[in-house]
Design an enzyme around this catalytic site. Structure first.
Site, PDB file in Angstrom:
ATOM      1  N   LYS A   7       0.833  -1.209   0.000  1.00 36.24           N
ATOM      2  CA  LYS A   7       0.000   0.000   0.000  1.00 36.24           C
ATOM      3  C   LYS A   7       0.866   1.257   0.000  1.00 36.24           C
ATOM      4  CE  LYS A   7      -1.708   1.599   4.061  1.00 36.24           C
ATOM      5  NZ  LYS A   7      -1.377   2.998   4.337  1.00 36.24           N
ATOM      6  N   ASN A   8       1.858   1.294   0.892  1.00 34.47           N
ATOM      7  CA  ASN A   8       2.610   2.535   1.045  1.00 34.47           C
ATOM      8  C   ASN A   8       3.620   2.769  -0.076  1.00 34.47           C
ATOM      9  OD1 ASN A   8       1.106   3.076   3.247  1.00 34.47           O
ATOM     10  ND2 ASN A   8       2.666   2.522   4.762  1.00 34.47           N
ATOM     11  N   CYS A  37      -4.447  12.743  13.009  1.00 32.17           N
ATOM     12  CA  CYS A  37      -5.210  11.495  12.994  1.00 32.17           C
ATOM     13  C   CYS A  37      -4.934  10.776  14.294  1.00 32.17           C
ATOM     14  CB  CYS A  37      -4.870  10.650  11.770  1.00 32.17           C
ATOM     15  SG  CYS A  37      -3.289   9.853  11.852  1.00 32.17           S
ATOM     16  N   ARG A  80       0.888  14.630  13.078  1.00 26.08           N
ATOM     17  CA  ARG A  80       1.325  14.410  11.699  1.00 26.08           C
ATOM     18  C   ARG A  80       1.370  15.683  10.841  1.00 26.08           C
ATOM     19  NH1 ARG A  80      -1.028   8.902   9.431  1.00 26.08           N
ATOM     20  NH2 ARG A  80       0.894   9.027   8.232  1.00 26.08           N
ATOM     21  N   ASP A 139       4.548   0.550  11.928  1.00 31.22           N
ATOM     22  CA  ASP A 139       3.319  -0.039  11.377  1.00 31.22           C
ATOM     23  C   ASP A 139       3.105  -1.491  11.817  1.00 31.22           C
ATOM     24  OD1 ASP A 139       2.744   2.332  10.179  1.00 31.22           O
ATOM     25  OD2 ASP A 139       3.472   1.761   8.194  1.00 31.22           O
ATOM     26  N   ARG A 150      -8.644  -0.285   4.430  1.00 32.09           N
ATOM     27  CA  ARG A 150      -7.703   0.683   3.857  1.00 32.09           C
ATOM     28  C   ARG A 150      -6.377   0.009   3.515  1.00 32.09           C
ATOM     29  NH1 ARG A 150      -6.075   4.723   7.612  1.00 32.09           N
ATOM     30  NH2 ARG A 150      -4.605   4.904   5.911  1.00 32.09           N
TER      31      ARG A 150
HETATM   32  N1  EPU Z   1       6.821  14.493  10.620  1.00 34.05           N
HETATM   33  C1  EPU Z   1       7.043  15.817  10.886  1.00 34.05           C
HETATM   34  N2  EPU Z   1       6.929  16.717   9.855  1.00 34.05           N
HETATM   35  C2  EPU Z   1       6.630  16.334   8.589  1.00 34.05           C
HETATM   36  C3  EPU Z   1       6.408  14.976   8.313  1.00 34.05           C
HETATM   37  C4  EPU Z   1       6.514  14.068   9.363  1.00 34.05           C
HETATM   38  O1  EPU Z   1       7.335  16.199  12.029  1.00 34.05           O
HETATM   39  O2  EPU Z   1       6.553  17.199   7.707  1.00 34.05           O
HETATM   40  C5  EPU Z   1       6.943  13.504  11.711  1.00 34.05           C
HETATM   41  C6  EPU Z   1       5.665  12.701  11.922  1.00 34.05           C
HETATM   42  O3  EPU Z   1       4.744  13.375  12.741  1.00 34.05           O
HETATM   43  C7  EPU Z   1       6.221  11.434  12.537  1.00 34.05           C
HETATM   44  C8  EPU Z   1       7.556  11.236  11.821  1.00 34.05           C
HETATM   45  O4  EPU Z   1       7.893  12.531  11.325  1.00 34.05           O
HETATM   46  O5  EPU Z   1       6.471  11.621  13.906  1.00 34.05           O
HETATM   47  C9  EPU Z   1       7.522  10.254  10.660  1.00 34.05           C
HETATM   48  O6  EPU Z   1       6.404  10.523   9.814  1.00 34.05           O
HETATM   49  P1  EPU Z   1       6.433  10.243   8.253  1.00 34.05           P
HETATM   50  O7  EPU Z   1       6.351  11.535   7.520  1.00 34.05           O
HETATM   51  O8  EPU Z   1       7.588   9.351   7.926  1.00 34.05           O
HETATM   52  O9  EPU Z   1       5.073   9.477   8.050  1.00 34.05           O
HETATM   53  P2  EPU Z   1       4.197   9.506   6.712  1.00 34.05           P
HETATM   54  O10 EPU Z   1       5.089   9.619   5.559  1.00 34.05           O
HETATM   55  O11 EPU Z   1       3.084  10.464   6.853  1.00 34.05           O
HETATM   56  C10 EPU Z   1       4.263   6.940   6.214  1.00 34.05           C
HETATM   57  C11 EPU Z   1       3.284   5.812   6.112  1.00 34.05           C
HETATM   58  C12 EPU Z   1       2.757   5.464   7.502  1.00 34.05           C
HETATM   59  C13 EPU Z   1       3.943   5.076   8.384  1.00 34.05           C
HETATM   60  C14 EPU Z   1       4.965   6.222   8.418  1.00 34.05           C
HETATM   61  C15 EPU Z   1       6.227   5.880   9.188  1.00 34.05           C
HETATM   62  C16 EPU Z   1       2.319   6.061   3.924  1.00 34.05           C
HETATM   63  C17 EPU Z   1       1.119   6.337   3.100  1.00 34.05           C
HETATM   64  N3  EPU Z   1       2.185   6.184   5.240  1.00 34.05           N
HETATM   65  O12 EPU Z   1       3.548   8.050   6.747  1.00 34.05           O
HETATM   66  O13 EPU Z   1       1.903   4.334   7.338  1.00 34.05           O
HETATM   67  O14 EPU Z   1       3.498   4.795   9.688  1.00 34.05           O
HETATM   68  O15 EPU Z   1       5.349   6.562   7.064  1.00 34.05           O
HETATM   69  O16 EPU Z   1       6.835   4.748   8.669  1.00 34.05           O
HETATM   70  O17 EPU Z   1       3.358   5.715   3.404  1.00 34.05           O
HETATM   71  C18 EPU Z   1       0.144   2.884   7.837  1.00 34.05           C
HETATM   72  O18 EPU Z   1       0.381   2.283   6.774  1.00 34.05           O
HETATM   73  O19 EPU Z   1      -0.647   2.421   8.703  1.00 34.05           O
HETATM   74  C19 EPU Z   1       0.797   4.155   8.106  1.00 34.05           C
HETATM   75  C20 EPU Z   1       0.363   5.008   9.034  1.00 34.05           C
END
Ligand code: EPU
Length: 420
Positions: free
Chosen positions: A22-23, A116, A121, A307, A399
Site C-alpha cells: 500500500k505505502n 489522525c 502528523r 506499522d 484501507r
Molecule cells: N513528521 C514531521 N513533519 C513532517 C512529516 C513528518 O514532524 O513534515 C513527523 C511525523 O509526525 C512522525 C515522523 O515525522 O512523527 C515520521 O512521519 P512520516 O512523515 O515518515 O510518516 P508519513 O510519511 O506520513 C508513512 C506511512 C505510515 C507510516 C509512516 C512511518 C504512507 C502512506 N504512510 O507516513 O503508514 O506509519 O510513514 O513509517 O506511506 C500505515 O500504513 O498504517 C501508516 C500510518
C-alpha cells in the site's frame, strides 16, 4: 456498519500470498502525474486507499482502468492541480500529489491534512523541501498553495524531531526530478517504499542515486516517459500474517515477499525464541523452546517498523515476563492498548512506552478499531482470545489489508464479516 467476528483459539497453519505494498503504490500512482503519458502498474492491492488515490487522479483529469491487479493510468489529460479537502481528509497519503503537481504545472493546491489518531502528523518538512526548491508556499482556507515558475535543485536537510519523513522524502524527490540541476536530500527516508518509488522514477527516466541511503541525489530532467512497473510486496501485511501464526501457536508461511525488508521484525521474533526459516521470496516463523520477553523500539527503516507495533504488542501479551515497547516514530500511537485491556491484557502505558506483562489469556470482547494497524492488532488478539471477539468500525482495515478474512480463513481462522 460492518464488523468482523472472530472465534479464537485456532492455531493458524499454511501459506498466504502477500499483496502489493500500500505505502509503495500510493506515491507511485501520484508520480504518474509528473509526465503526461500512459503507465501500466501491476501488483496493485485491492484496498480502499488505492481506490481513493484512483479517485483523486480522476478528479485531476487522469483516466484509471483496472484489469485484475494491474492499473492502466493515463495522465495525458490531467489539467487540474487541486487535491480537495473531501479526499485528503479521508486519506493523508493524498498529500503526495503535491510534489508531482508542482513539478508538472508549477503550482499545486492541496488541503492541509489534519491530525489522525496516531498523532498530529504535520507536513512542515514537505513544505520546507518545496520552499528550498524555490516554491512559494502559502496557506488559505485550510489549503496549502505552492507555486513556482522555476524549481531549482539544491542541498536539502529533511530531518525533523522524529527523524526522516517517508512521504516528505517522496514529495521532495518527485518535485526534484524535474527541477533544474542537482538536489541532494539529506536525512532522507530509507524505507523500501521510498526506494520503490525511486526505482519507478528511474524507470521513467529520472537520474536518482543513493536510494535506500540517507543521502539521495537527484539530477533534474525533462526527459521522462510512461512505463510498466511492478510494485514491491507489502512487508507490513507479511509481518501481520507471520504474527497471526506465532500468536496462535501455529506456523504461517508468507510467500511473494522480500525477506530483507522484514529483517528487524524477524530479528525481534527470533529474540523471543521463534524459529525463522526463509527462502528467496518466502518466510516462515514458529515458536520453539522457552519464549522470552522482548524490548522493542520503533524507528525509521531499517529499525523496527511503527506499522507493526500494535500487532507486535498483541504477541508480547503471550510472552512471559515484562516486555517493553517504545514508540519513537509516532509517540502517541497506542490507541489499541485500551481495547486490549478490555480483552484482559496487562499493559501499562507511560508516555511513548508500553509495558506488557505476560503471559495473559486474552478473552473475547466487543472492541473498537481506531486506525488501520490497531484494527489488525485487534483481529490478531481475537484469533488468540478465548471465545468471541467482535471488532467494530472495521472499515479501517479495508484501507490496508486486501481480503483479510479470506486470507485468514484459508489459514484455518474462524472469522467472518457481518453487517450491523
Ligand atoms: N513528521 C514531521 N513533519 C513532517 C512529516 C513528518 O514532524 O513534515 C513527523 C511525523 O509526525 C512522525 C515522523 O515525522 O512523527 C515520521 O512521519 P512520516 O512523515 O515518515 O510518516 P508519513 O510519511 O506520513 C508513512 C506511512 C505510515 C507510516 C509512516 C512511518 C504512507 C502512506 N504512510 O507516513 O503508514 O506509519 O510513514 O513509517 O506511506 C500505515 O500504513 O498504517 C501508516 C500510518
Amino acid at each position: 456498519m460492518k464488523k468482523i467476528v472472530v472465534e479464537g483459539g485456532v492455531s493458524l497453519k499454511g501459506e498466504v500470498q502477500i499483496s502489493g505494498s500500500k505505502n509503495a503504490v500510493l506515491p507511485i500512482m501520484a508520480a504518474t502525474i509528473l509526465c503526461p503519458d500512459i503507465y501500466r502498474i501491476s501488483r496493485i492491492p485491492d484496498l480502499r486507499d488505492v481506490r481513493t488515490m484512483s479517485s483523486l487522479l480522476e478528479i485531476l483529469g487522469a483516466r484509471v482502468e483496472s484489469k485484475g491487479d494491474t492499473f492502466i493510468i493515463d495522465t495525458r489529460d490531467v489539467n487540474k492541480w487541486e487535491a480537495p479537502y473531501e479526499v485528503v481528509s479521508t486519506m493523508r497519503a493524498s498529500v503526495c500529489v503535491l510534489g508531482p503537481l508542482l513539478a508538472r504545472f508549477g503550482r499545486a493546491k492541496v488541503s492541509y491534512p489534519g491530525g489522525c489518531v496516531i498523532g498530529t502528523r504535520p507536513i512542515d518538512l514537505h513544505l520546507k523541501g518545496m520552499r528550498m526548491l524555490g516554491a512559494q508556499v502559502s496557506m488559505e482556507d485550510g489549503y496549502v498553495y505552492v507555486k513556482s515558475s522555476h524549481l531549482k535543485g539544491r542541498r536539502i536537510y529533511l530531518g525533523g524531531a522524529f527523524g526522516p519523513t517517508v512521504l516528505g522524502t517522496a514529495n521532495v524527490m518527485m518535485a526534484a526530478v524535474k527541477a533544474e540541476g542537482e538536489t541532494i536530500i539529506e536525512n532522507a527516508a530509507c524505507e523500501p517504499e521510498v526506494v520503490d518509488l525511486g526505482n519507478f522514477l528511474v524507470k521513467m527516466g529520472a537520474d536518482i542515486k543513493g536510494l535506500g541511503s540517507p543521502t539521495i541525489t537527484i539530477r533534474g530532467t525533462c526527459d521522462l516517459r510512461g512505463v510498466d512497473y511492478r510494485v514491491i510486496p507489502d512487508r507490513i501485511e507479511a509481518g501481520t500474517y507471520i504474527l497471526a501464526g506465532v500468536i496462535t501457536g501455529g506456523e504461517v508461511r508468507v510467500k511473494d515477499v522480500v525477506p530483507a525488508h522484514l529483517s528487524s521484525f524477524l530479528d525481534a521474533l527470533s529474540t523471543t525464541g521463534c524459529k525463522i526459516e526463509e527462502g528467496e521470496d518466502w518466510v516462515m516463523a514458529f515458536r520453539e523452546g522457552n519464549p522470552l520477553p522482548l524490548q522493542i523500539t520503533t524507528l525509521p527503516y531499517p529499525g523496527f517498523p511503527t506499522d507493526l507495533q500494535a500487532q507486535m504488542t498483541v504477541y508480547l501479551t503471550t510472552l512471559p515476563g515484562i516486555s517493553i515497547v517504545q514508540e519513537r516514530v509516532f509517540p502517541d500511537r497506542f490507541m489499541h492498548v485500551a481495547e486490549l485491556l478490555r480483552m484482559g491484557a496487562k499493559i501499562m502505558r507511560e508516555g511513548p512506552k508500553a509495558f506488557v506483562m505476560g503471559p495473559t489469556q486474552l478473552i473475547g470482547a466487543p472492541v473498537m478499531a481506531s486506525d488501520l494497524r490497531a484494527s489488525a492488532a485487534l483481529v490478531l488478539a481475537g484469533l488468540k482470545a478465548r471465545g468471541k471477539t467482535v471488532i467494530n468500525r472495521i472499515y479501517h482495515i479495508d484501507r490496508g489489508y486486501e481480503g483479510i478474512e479470506k486470507k485468514l480463513s484459508l489459514l484455518g481462522a474462524k472469522i467472518r464479516r457481518e453487517e450491523e
